[in-house]
Enzyme design. Structure first.
Site, mmCIF file in Angstrom:
data_model
loop_
_atom_site.group_PDB
_atom_site.id
_atom_site.type_symbol
_atom_site.label_atom_id
_atom_site.label_comp_id
_atom_site.label_asym_id
_atom_site.label_seq_id
_atom_site.Cartn_x
_atom_site.Cartn_y
_atom_site.Cartn_z
ATOM 1 N N SER A 7 0.845 -1.200 0.000
ATOM 2 C CA SER A 7 0.000 0.000 0.000
ATOM 3 C C SER A 7 0.875 1.243 0.000
ATOM 4 C CB SER A 7 -0.922 0.021 1.216
ATOM 5 O OG SER A 7 -1.555 1.281 1.264
ATOM 6 N N HIS A 32 -1.141 -1.369 -4.325
ATOM 7 C CA HIS A 32 -2.440 -1.074 -3.717
ATOM 8 C C HIS A 32 -2.535 0.432 -3.492
ATOM 9 C CE1 HIS A 32 -6.096 -2.008 -1.462
ATOM 10 N NE2 HIS A 32 -5.706 -1.095 -0.593
ATOM 11 N N ASP A 34 -4.824 3.581 -2.245
ATOM 12 C CA ASP A 34 -5.945 3.939 -1.379
ATOM 13 C C ASP A 34 -6.387 5.369 -1.635
ATOM 14 O OD1 ASP A 34 -6.246 1.597 0.396
ATOM 15 O OD2 ASP A 34 -4.172 2.053 0.931
ATOM 16 N N MET A 36 -8.986 8.207 -0.538
ATOM 17 C CA MET A 36 -9.895 8.571 0.569
ATOM 18 C C MET A 36 -10.375 10.005 0.376
ATOM 19 S SD MET A 36 -7.619 7.205 3.748
ATOM 20 C CE MET A 36 -6.818 5.594 3.721
ATOM 21 N N HIS A 65 -8.302 1.082 -4.469
ATOM 22 C CA HIS A 65 -9.289 0.896 -3.395
ATOM 23 C C HIS A 65 -9.922 2.248 -3.113
ATOM 24 C CE1 HIS A 65 -9.810 -0.206 1.187
ATOM 25 N NE2 HIS A 65 -10.967 -0.054 0.569
ATOM 26 N N MET A 67 -12.169 4.619 -1.171
ATOM 27 C CA MET A 67 -12.886 4.863 0.085
ATOM 28 C C MET A 67 -13.530 6.234 -0.035
ATOM 29 S SD MET A 67 -10.008 3.250 2.555
ATOM 30 C CE MET A 67 -8.827 3.295 1.210
ATOM 31 N N MET A 136 -11.871 -5.702 4.796
ATOM 32 C CA MET A 136 -11.108 -4.773 5.632
ATOM 33 C C MET A 136 -10.844 -5.422 6.981
ATOM 34 S SD MET A 136 -10.387 -1.906 4.026
ATOM 35 C CE MET A 136 -9.455 -1.429 5.469
ATOM 36 N N GLY A 141 -9.398 4.054 6.617
ATOM 37 C CA GLY A 141 -9.095 5.471 6.815
ATOM 38 C C GLY A 141 -7.631 5.739 7.138
ATOM 39 N N ASP A 174 -6.978 -6.475 3.836
ATOM 40 C CA ASP A 174 -6.389 -5.134 3.869
ATOM 41 C C ASP A 174 -6.475 -4.541 5.281
ATOM 42 O OD1 ASP A 174 -5.483 -2.598 3.332
ATOM 43 O OD2 ASP A 174 -7.166 -2.022 2.049
ATOM 44 N N GLY A 175 -5.304 -4.330 5.881
ATOM 45 C CA GLY A 175 -5.231 -3.644 7.172
ATOM 46 C C GLY A 175 -4.526 -4.466 8.233
HETATM 47 C C1 DX5 Z 1 -6.711 1.581 5.202
HETATM 48 C C2 DX5 Z 1 -6.235 1.232 3.811
HETATM 49 C C3 DX5 Z 1 -5.112 0.275 3.785
HETATM 50 C C4 DX5 Z 1 -3.866 0.759 4.476
HETATM 51 C C5 DX5 Z 1 -3.225 -0.450 5.074
HETATM 52 O O1 DX5 Z 1 -7.900 2.272 5.120
HETATM 53 O O2 DX5 Z 1 -7.289 0.646 3.059
HETATM 54 O O3 DX5 Z 1 -4.818 -0.156 2.471
HETATM 55 O O4 DX5 Z 1 -2.973 1.421 3.640
HETATM 56 O O5 DX5 Z 1 -2.179 -0.042 5.868
HETATM 57 P P1 DX5 Z 1 -1.488 -0.985 6.934
HETATM 58 O O6 DX5 Z 1 -0.931 -2.167 6.193
HETATM 59 O O7 DX5 Z 1 -0.464 -0.110 7.549
HETATM 60 O O8 DX5 Z 1 -2.574 -1.414 7.898
HETATM 61 ZN ZN ZN Z 2 -6.723 -0.257 1.079
#
Ligand code: DX5
Ligand code: ZN
Length: 215
Positions: A7, A32, A34, A36, A65, A67, A136, A141, A174-175
């Site tokens: 990510s 990946h 993200d 947001m 991804h 969000m 998730m 976030g 993810d997470g």
């Molecule tokens: C969180 C994201 C993740 C995040 C994961 O909302 O969707 O993709 O970047 O980060 P780590 O691996 O640090 O939990």
């Molecule tokens: Zn993500």
């Protein structure tokens, strides 16, 4: 072997090209990414210009991804900037079936993400149309949060649905993923692992990705 999806949220944005090169040289198959919006999740990350630039610097799969609220408004835009996989949230989609079809019509692979409180059973009537389900394992976030243990139960249930309705489905987690929980995630049915802080905070990120890959 699982697909590893570092990510970029956890990368060093002042040296982004270096971190992209690091992933290019690694066993990771996907980036990946993200996105947001500060509305669907309480944080704002990055958007189109960054993804477009990353697309120019790699041949790897771009796993985006979203969000954001009303993700259907941006499907063709993300195709235009290089997304290969577009995942939107179940919780942000009133007309999920229509959005999935729109993603596929654009020529991308379609994914749906589920927040920790959303059961996998809500996907029963669309799972056959999906390329990917993203579970998730933290509340979306932020990077660097603690992995939620109930995730294993959700993977088990989704793996059962996958076997019945869509054997090619990719289950992505993810997470809070790291080398300690990765082996159990893979053994439970995860096909793709997202890892942000664990990879980019490692002394040797490339080696860390390799360790995840051999989970
Ligand atoms: C969180 C994201 C993740 C995040 C994961 O909302 O969707 O993709 O970047 O980060 P780590 O691996 O640090 O939990
Ligand atoms: Zn993500």
């Amino acid at each position: 072997m699982p697909i590893i999806a570092p990510s970029i949220l956890a990368a060093d944005f002042a040296h982004l090209a270096q971190d992209i090169q690091l992933v290019n040289n690694s066993k990771a198959e996907w980036f990946h990414l993200d996105v947001m919006d500060g509305v669907f999740v309480p944080n704002i990350s990055y958007g189109m210009p960054i993804i477009e630039r990353i697309n120019q610097l790699t041949d790897k799969t771009l796993d985006v991804h979203l969000m954001i609220v009303q993700p259907e408004r941006y499907i063709s835009t993300f195709k235009a900037i290089g997304a290969d996989i577009l995942t939107l949230h179940f919780e942000a989609s009133t007309h999920l079936h229509r959005s999935i079809q729109a993603i596929k019509t654009e020529g991308m692979q379609a994914g749906v993400a589920l927040n920790p409180h959303t059961p996998v059973s809500v996907l029963e009537d669309v799972i056959a149309d999906l390329d990917l389900v993203l579970i998730m394992s933290v509340n979306p976030g932020f990077g660097g949060q603690k992995f939620i243990e109930n995730t294993y139960r959700k993977i088990e249930k989704l793996a059962e649905m996958k076997a019945v309705h869509n054997p090619n489905l990719i289950i992505e987690i993810d997470g809070g993923v790291n080398i300690d929980n990765a082996p159990k995630l893979v053994a439970t049915g995860a096909d793709a692992l997202v890892a942000g802080s664990a990879v980019f905070n490692a002394d040797n990120p490339e080696l860390y990705i390799e360790q995840l890959f051999y989970s």
